[in-house]
Motif scaffolding. Sequence first.
Motif, PDB file in Angstrom:
ATOM      1  N   PRO A 122       0.818  -1.213   0.000  1.00 54.64           N
ATOM      2  CA  PRO A 122       0.000   0.000   0.000  1.00 54.64           C
ATOM      3  C   PRO A 122       0.858   1.273   0.000  1.00 54.64           C
ATOM      4  O   PRO A 122       1.895   1.330   0.662  1.00 54.64           O
ATOM      5  CB  PRO A 122      -0.819  -0.103   1.285  1.00 54.64           C
ATOM      6  CG  PRO A 122      -0.106  -1.081   2.145  1.00 54.64           C
ATOM      7  CD  PRO A 122       0.683  -1.973   1.238  1.00 54.64           C
ATOM      8  N   LEU A 123       0.426   2.239  -0.764  1.00 57.47           N
ATOM      9  CA  LEU A 123       1.105   3.533  -0.820  1.00 57.47           C
ATOM     10  C   LEU A 123       0.605   4.418   0.325  1.00 57.47           C
ATOM     11  O   LEU A 123      -0.500   4.219   0.841  1.00 57.47           O
ATOM     12  CB  LEU A 123       0.804   4.215  -2.157  1.00 57.47           C
ATOM     13  CG  LEU A 123       1.173   3.456  -3.424  1.00 57.47           C
ATOM     14  CD1 LEU A 123       0.682   4.204  -4.658  1.00 57.47           C
ATOM     15  CD2 LEU A 123       2.672   3.232  -3.487  1.00 57.47           C
ATOM     16  N   LEU A 124       1.390   5.409   0.695  1.00 60.98           N
ATOM     17  CA  LEU A 124       1.002   6.329   1.763  1.00 60.98           C
ATOM     18  C   LEU A 124      -0.322   7.029   1.432  1.00 60.98           C
ATOM     19  O   LEU A 124      -1.197   7.148   2.294  1.00 60.98           O
ATOM     20  CB  LEU A 124       2.112   7.355   2.010  1.00 60.98           C
ATOM     21  CG  LEU A 124       1.843   8.367   3.114  1.00 60.98           C
ATOM     22  CD1 LEU A 124       1.636   7.662   4.459  1.00 60.98           C
ATOM     23  CD2 LEU A 124       2.986   9.362   3.216  1.00 60.98           C
ATOM     24  N   ILE A 125      -0.495   7.453   0.188  1.00 59.96           N
ATOM     25  CA  ILE A 125      -1.733   8.122  -0.221  1.00 59.96           C
ATOM     26  C   ILE A 125      -2.916   7.172  -0.075  1.00 59.96           C
ATOM     27  O   ILE A 125      -4.020   7.581   0.271  1.00 59.96           O
ATOM     28  CB  ILE A 125      -1.638   8.703  -1.659  1.00 59.96           C
ATOM     29  CG1 ILE A 125      -2.863   9.549  -2.010  1.00 59.96           C
ATOM     30  CG2 ILE A 125      -1.480   7.608  -2.689  1.00 59.96           C
ATOM     31  CD1 ILE A 125      -2.899  10.876  -1.356  1.00 59.96           C
ATOM     32  N   SER A 126      -2.672   5.895  -0.313  1.00 59.14           N
ATOM     33  CA  SER A 126      -3.729   4.900  -0.182  1.00 59.14           C
ATOM     34  C   SER A 126      -4.120   4.707   1.283  1.00 59.14           C
ATOM     35  O   SER A 126      -5.301   4.562   1.611  1.00 59.14           O
ATOM     36  CB  SER A 126      -3.285   3.577  -0.783  1.00 59.14           C
ATOM     37  OG  SER A 126      -4.283   2.600  -0.594  1.00 59.14           O
ATOM     38  N   LYS A 127      -3.124   4.691   2.161  1.00 57.55           N
ATOM     39  CA  LYS A 127      -3.415   4.571   3.593  1.00 57.55           C
ATOM     40  C   LYS A 127      -4.208   5.777   4.081  1.00 57.55           C
ATOM     41  O   LYS A 127      -5.160   5.639   4.860  1.00 57.55           O
ATOM     42  CB  LYS A 127      -2.121   4.410   4.392  1.00 57.55           C
ATOM     43  CG  LYS A 127      -1.457   3.075   4.191  1.00 57.55           C
ATOM     44  CD  LYS A 127      -0.199   2.957   5.016  1.00 57.55           C
ATOM     45  CE  LYS A 127       0.427   1.587   4.834  1.00 57.55           C
ATOM     46  NZ  LYS A 127       1.501   1.341   5.780  1.00 57.55           N
ATOM     47  N   LEU A 128      -3.826   6.968   3.621  1.00 61.71           N
ATOM     48  CA  LEU A 128      -4.562   8.185   3.977  1.00 61.71           C
ATOM     49  C   LEU A 128      -5.983   8.132   3.422  1.00 61.71           C
ATOM     50  O   LEU A 128      -6.950   8.481   4.107  1.00 61.71           O
ATOM     51  CB  LEU A 128      -3.821   9.418   3.461  1.00 61.71           C
ATOM     52  CG  LEU A 128      -4.462  10.769   3.779  1.00 61.71           C
ATOM     53  CD1 LEU A 128      -4.582  10.978   5.283  1.00 61.71           C
ATOM     54  CD2 LEU A 128      -3.657  11.895   3.137  1.00 61.71           C
TER      55      LEU A 128
END
Length: 182
Positions: A122-128
């Motif tokens: 998972p990408l950081l933007i996806s976690k956000l």
Amino acid sequence: MKFFKIGSLPNLISLGRLILVPAIISLIAAHRWKEAFICFIIAGASDALDGWIAKTFDLRTQLGAYLDPLADKALIVSIYVALAITDVIPATIAILVVARDVMIIGAFIVSRLLDKRLEVRPLLISKLNTLIQILFAALVLSVEAFGVHKGAWFDVSLYAVAGLALASLGAYLSQWIRHMSA
């Protein structure tokens, strides 16, 4: 053998979250908002708990790497569709949330079919994006459960959910295109 540790505590918690999904949707359909809100909070807390336990006690498994995001997606997609069907949120938001996930899963499947396996990370933007989607769903359920007025925060939150869904989709598609072109 870590792959088949279905009985590990984090995997059991993820399975419990999956089992809660139909219960929450049934409660929303019946307009039992307080119960739906409580179950949703339990499901959200279980997501944090299973991840913490897996990392802290080194109970990560390959099954868990798939089961946890599957439980998350089942919960989020189902909640957004149910909230749209009950006219609590605009259908366009639910469509955007679902379409993003379908496109990402579709890209992953295409990669596997073309033997260009893509590592699931998972990408950081996806976690956000996931965090904001969960918080928004919890806020919406709490509004319905406790009769709180939808203020300006509601519209701002809708735009945040939409913007982050699009940004996350763009980031994943960009990564996927680079991977497929290599």
